[in-house]
Design a protein around this motif. Structure first.
Motif, PDB file in Angstrom:
ATOM      1  N   ASN A 163       4.886 134.834  14.924  1.00 49.94           N
ATOM      2  CA  ASN A 163       5.010 134.045  14.018  1.00 49.94           C
ATOM      3  C   ASN A 163       5.961 133.016  14.511  1.00 49.94           C
ATOM      4  O   ASN A 163       6.062 132.079  12.881  1.00 49.94           O
ATOM      5  N   LEU A 204       5.766 127.031   2.947  1.00 46.31           N
ATOM      6  CA  LEU A 204       7.020 127.155   3.956  1.00 46.31           C
ATOM      7  C   LEU A 204       8.686 126.686   3.248  1.00 46.31           C
ATOM      8  O   LEU A 204       9.780 127.540   3.308  1.00 46.31           O
ATOM      9  N   ASP A 230      11.901 128.664   1.521  1.00 47.20           N
ATOM     10  CA  ASP A 230      13.579 128.552   2.226  1.00 47.20           C
ATOM     11  C   ASP A 230      14.789 128.604   0.561  1.00 47.20           C
ATOM     12  O   ASP A 230      16.218 129.107   0.976  1.00 47.20           O
ATOM     13  N   LYS A 281       3.825 130.325  12.841  1.00 52.43           N
ATOM     14  CA  LYS A 281       3.695 130.128  10.289  1.00 52.43           C
ATOM     15  C   LYS A 281       5.364 130.086  10.497  1.00 52.43           C
ATOM     16  O   LYS A 281       5.458 129.376   9.298  1.00 52.43           O
ATOM     17  N   SER A 282       6.075 129.555  10.956  1.00 50.56           N
ATOM     18  CA  SER A 282       6.795 128.543  11.416  1.00 50.56           C
ATOM     19  C   SER A 282       7.134 127.778  10.562  1.00 50.56           C
ATOM     20  O   SER A 282       5.955 126.302  10.963  1.00 50.56           O
ATOM     21  N   LYS A 283       8.575 126.669  10.331  1.00 55.37           N
ATOM     22  CA  LYS A 283       8.344 125.352  10.440  1.00 55.37           C
ATOM     23  C   LYS A 283       8.216 124.733  11.662  1.00 55.37           C
ATOM     24  O   LYS A 283       6.967 124.006  11.290  1.00 55.37           O
TER      25      LYS A 283
END
Length: 80
Positions: free
Chosen positions: A10, A72, A76, A13-15
């Motif tokens: 995770n 990403l 948002d 795949k995050s900023k």
């Protein structure tokens, strides 16, 4: 998969994970520039070609990471 493995996936795949990947990839560019400079000073064509291919791989990797960061960012935004 363990809980730590899920968290790591995770994070990737995050900023924050993408920014970290961009930073480490850009940091790797310093080694490539150093290799190219030494190859030029030694007149070593093969190492200079290797540095050029490595630089192209870094540029491609940064472009892929930038695209992921934009994706990403699009997720948002609330539509409507």
């Amino acid at each position: 998969m363990s809980n730590i493995g899920k968290k790591a996936k995770n994070f990737k795949k995050s900023k924050s994970g993408v920014y970290l990947s961009i930073g480490t990839t850009a940091f790797g560019a310093f080694g490539v520039f150093k290799q190219a400079r030494e190859a030029r000073n030694d007149h070593d064509t093969l190492r200079l070609i290797d540095a050029g291919v490595s630089a192209a791989a870094i540029v491609t990797g940064l472009a892929i990471l930038y695209r992921e960061l934009k994706r990403l960012g699009d997720d948002d935004v609330l539509l409507g």
